[in-house]
Scaffold this active site. Structure first.
Site, mmCIF file in Angstrom:
data_model
loop_
_atom_site.group_PDB
_atom_site.id
_atom_site.type_symbol
_atom_site.label_atom_id
_atom_site.label_comp_id
_atom_site.label_asym_id
_atom_site.label_seq_id
_atom_site.Cartn_x
_atom_site.Cartn_y
_atom_site.Cartn_z
ATOM 1 C CG HIS A 65 -4.639 -5.390 -1.735
ATOM 2 N ND1 HIS A 65 -3.742 -4.554 -1.120
ATOM 3 C CD2 HIS A 65 -5.742 -4.672 -0.585
ATOM 4 C CE1 HIS A 65 -4.136 -3.491 -0.229
ATOM 5 N NE2 HIS A 65 -5.240 -3.722 -0.190
ATOM 6 C CG ASP A 81 -2.221 -1.286 0.792
ATOM 7 O OD1 ASP A 81 -1.155 -2.468 1.028
ATOM 8 O OD2 ASP A 81 -2.920 -1.346 2.100
ATOM 9 N NE ARG A 140 -8.380 -5.645 6.619
ATOM 10 C CZ ARG A 140 -7.358 -4.902 6.207
ATOM 11 N NH1 ARG A 140 -7.944 -3.290 6.904
ATOM 12 N NH2 ARG A 140 -5.662 -5.075 6.377
ATOM 13 C CG HIS A 163 -3.118 3.607 2.129
ATOM 14 N ND1 HIS A 163 -4.334 3.892 1.751
ATOM 15 C CD2 HIS A 163 -3.097 3.075 1.999
ATOM 16 C CE1 HIS A 163 -5.128 2.760 1.812
ATOM 17 N NE2 HIS A 163 -4.644 2.318 2.131
ATOM 18 C CG ASN A 204 -9.639 -2.081 1.461
ATOM 19 O OD1 ASN A 204 -7.760 -2.795 1.172
ATOM 20 N ND2 ASN A 204 -9.845 -1.236 1.559
ATOM 21 C CG HIS A 205 -9.065 2.226 0.606
ATOM 22 N ND1 HIS A 205 -9.503 3.478 0.816
ATOM 23 C CD2 HIS A 205 -8.687 1.099 1.593
ATOM 24 C CE1 HIS A 205 -9.385 3.004 2.256
ATOM 25 N NE2 HIS A 205 -8.808 1.458 2.484
ATOM 26 C CG ASP A 259 -5.478 -0.048 -0.354
ATOM 27 O OD1 ASP A 259 -6.498 -0.640 -1.261
ATOM 28 O OD2 ASP A 259 -5.577 -0.509 0.686
ATOM 29 C CG ASP A 307 -8.805 5.665 -0.209
ATOM 30 O OD1 ASP A 307 -9.413 7.312 -0.818
ATOM 31 O OD2 ASP A 307 -9.920 5.410 -1.091
ATOM 32 N NE ARG A 308 -7.253 5.233 6.231
ATOM 33 C CZ ARG A 308 -7.815 5.598 6.827
ATOM 34 N NH1 ARG A 308 -8.273 6.448 7.947
ATOM 35 N NH2 ARG A 308 -9.181 4.268 7.083
ATOM 36 C CG HIS A 362 -5.843 -5.771 3.474
ATOM 37 N ND1 HIS A 362 -7.222 -4.694 3.174
ATOM 38 C CD2 HIS A 362 -6.925 -6.495 3.674
ATOM 39 C CE1 HIS A 362 -8.491 -4.659 3.347
ATOM 40 N NE2 HIS A 362 -7.896 -6.112 4.398
#
Length: 554
Positions: free
Chosen positions: A408, A298, A456, A300, A359-360, A327, A330-331, A483
């Protein structure tokens, strides 16, 4: 067995409180896993204290373990139905999962229990607006059979102006109108007025009154002929070919917080779409003997840490190929810079960089965790739709030299899954809430054998026996996945048969973790793990473009 004396009970209560205080200190130091362990010890001594459960729920939320957070918060309100913070913690976890309607119920209960709490009122109002917006978007959405490719109908009005198409603009204005109504007249009246407005909108659409507004769709060739303003001093693509010189100039501009012209951003994303569309859901990668291959986890949206990876390990090229394992966005608040850089390298040399879906890379996550807001701010509404479409073309898994399975999230809720089953997945959609595609993107390893519920709230947890059986069934040697944040940037689990790699150091500017990447050299493919620390970045906080209600909880 004799009952405990009053003195013994007081001693246990005192010990549990002492451990809780240690857990609080660990939480304040951003040591959330340690805090969870300590809250667990306090719960084992005194499991009827709602505060311990709610505090552990908050720690789970910080680690993005929203399923566990919901379980703990539910236990807190079961112990004490009047404990408002239990509902608050559960509502926050539901919000983080995009389950706005469930969150709304909890915040309504918080408001009932604490009617004079201004913070509770503020969060309830934000949640009500989110639910109203969701209902409105559902109402104006079209069926899958009516949808068309955004990439094949780019609205030229978005290029250089950032206005979006007429329909998109109308929807955005309508949602804003509903939000204002809620503030002025409250949710009930706002719902009635919004319904009337929606009915009028549909009549206008049905009768064709909208025809006076030009949609202005352009073909790819017409987009490439759009003029770039003479005063634009940034990176330029000459013709139809994305070169290394262009990518370097673009990265340097991004480093200096300069923007890429939308015309070139369109070209990068559209070319990437064409490349990804042609790929299978599981991509086989061949690394010749004596050559190496790098897998990153990731990122991110941490663009400056991405630049550091390239500084440490070299730029992607035919001789220095990479796989970025989902990923990307995001964030972190430089997600646009990250995705355009990765996509540009993919266009420059498709075999130099491989990209997997995380997943993002999905609408639901992007709407909550910042990418959608960042794209609207830096590019346009139309790019939001375009990225959502292109993310659906990303492959789900890779296999290196028929021996290393890279995905992922993780493995599956059923035995006997073969690589051919993964190749057969129809991935051209938003991630479902169950099934192979969901589990590929969301699942996590666990220390215990067998399978368990996901911490999660999506996917599952799987043990070493599940990993070994999958590898044996498919004649593989190793699972590499991402992840999860890891203190050292990586973790080797399941008796060496599974490696987690995470490449976003000091995740969200608060976790204090290292980042890592893995280099494999053929023919042995022994993993060489390189760790690195975070580098400075401009003073733009993580989640700067995230939804209002989520920023309120961060």
């Amino acid at each position: 067995m004799p009952s405990m004396s009053t003195t013994e009970q007081k001693s246990d209560v005192s010990l549990a409180e002492s451990i809780k205080q240690q857990a609080n200190d660990a939480f304040k130091a951003n040591k959330f896993s340690q805090a969870i362990d300590l809250y667990t010890k306090a719960i084992e001594i005194n499991g009827e204290n709602a505060v311990y459960w709610a505090n552990r729920a908050f720690s789970h939320t910080k680690l993005e373990e929203y399923g566990s957070a919901i379980q703990d918060a539910s236990k807190a309100v079961e112990i004490d139905p009047k404990y408002s913070k239990g509902y608050y913690r559960r509502g926050a976890a539901y919000l983080a999962m995009g389950k706005f309607k469930e969150a709304l119920k909890d915040f309504q209960q918080v408001k009932r229990l604490s009617p004079n709490d201004p913070d509770a009122s503020k969060k309830l109002k934000e949640c009500e607006k989110a639910v109203m917006k969701l209902k409105f978007e559902e109402a104006i959405s079209v069926s899958a059979s009516e949808k068309h490719s955004v990439a094949e109908s780019i609205d030229f009005q978005t290029i250089g102006t950032g206005t979006g198409s007429s329909y998109t603009t109308a929807a955005a204005v309508a949602v804003a109108f509903v939000a204002i109504l809620m503030l002025v007249v409250g949710p009930i009246v706002a719902t009635v007025l919004a319904s009337a407005a929606l009915a009028m909108f549909l009549v206008v659409k049905k009768t064709g009154w909208w025809a006076g507004f030009s949609d202005g769709y352009l073909t790819k060739s017409e987009i490439l002929n759009i003029d770039v303003e003479p005063q634009y001093a940034g990176a330029r693509i000459e013709g139809d070919v994305i070169t290394l010189e262009f990518v370097k100039k673009m990265m340097d501009d991004f480093k200096n917080q300069k923007s890429l012209h939308k015309r070139y951003a369109f070209q990068i994303v559209l070319q990437t779409r064409e490349i990804l569309m042609a790929l299978p859901s599981l991509v086989d990668i061949t690394v010749p003997n004596g050559k190496h291959f790098t897998v990153c986890g990731d990122v991110h949206g941490q663009f400056f840490d991405l630049l550091n990876i390239f500084e440490l390990n070299g730029l992607p090229s035919e001789e220095n190929p990479y796989l970025f394992n989902g990923d990307f966005v995001d964030r972190g608040s430089f997600s646009v810079e990250v995705i355009l850089t990765l996509f540009a390298f993919k266009c420059m040399s498709p075999s130099a960089i491989h990209l997997a879906r995380g997943n993002h890379e999905s609408k639901s996550m992007n709407k909550i965790y910042g990418f959608e807001g960042e794209v609207r701010s830096k590019l346009s509404d139309k790019f939001v739709e375009l990225f959502a479409e292109v993310f659906c073309y990303l492959p789900l898994a890779h296999v290196i030299n028929e021996k290393i399975f890279v995905v992922h999230g993780g493995l599956f809720s059923q035995d006997g899954v073969k690589l051919s089953d993964i190749r057969a997945i129809d991935r051209f959609c938003e991630p479902p809430e169950e099934g192979l595609m969901c589990e590929i993107l969301w699942s996590d390893p666990q220390p215990n054998p067998g399978r368990g519920p996901s911490k999660r709230g999506v996917g599952l947890s799987f043990g070493a026996d599940i990993t070994k059986r999958f590898l044996k069934d498919n004649n593989l040697d190793l699972v590499v996945r991402s992840h999860e944040v890891k203190d050292e940037g990586y973790e080797i689990e399941h008796d060496g048969k599974l490696i987690t790699v995470f490449s976003a150091p000091n995740y969200c500017d608060q976790m204090g973790n290292k980042g890592a990447f893995i280099r494999f050299e053929a023919p042995t493919l022994e993993p060489k793990i390189v760790t690195f620390s975070a580098v400075p970045h401009p003073d733009v906080k993580p989640m700067a473009y995230a939804s209002n209600f989520l920023r309120m909880f961060n």
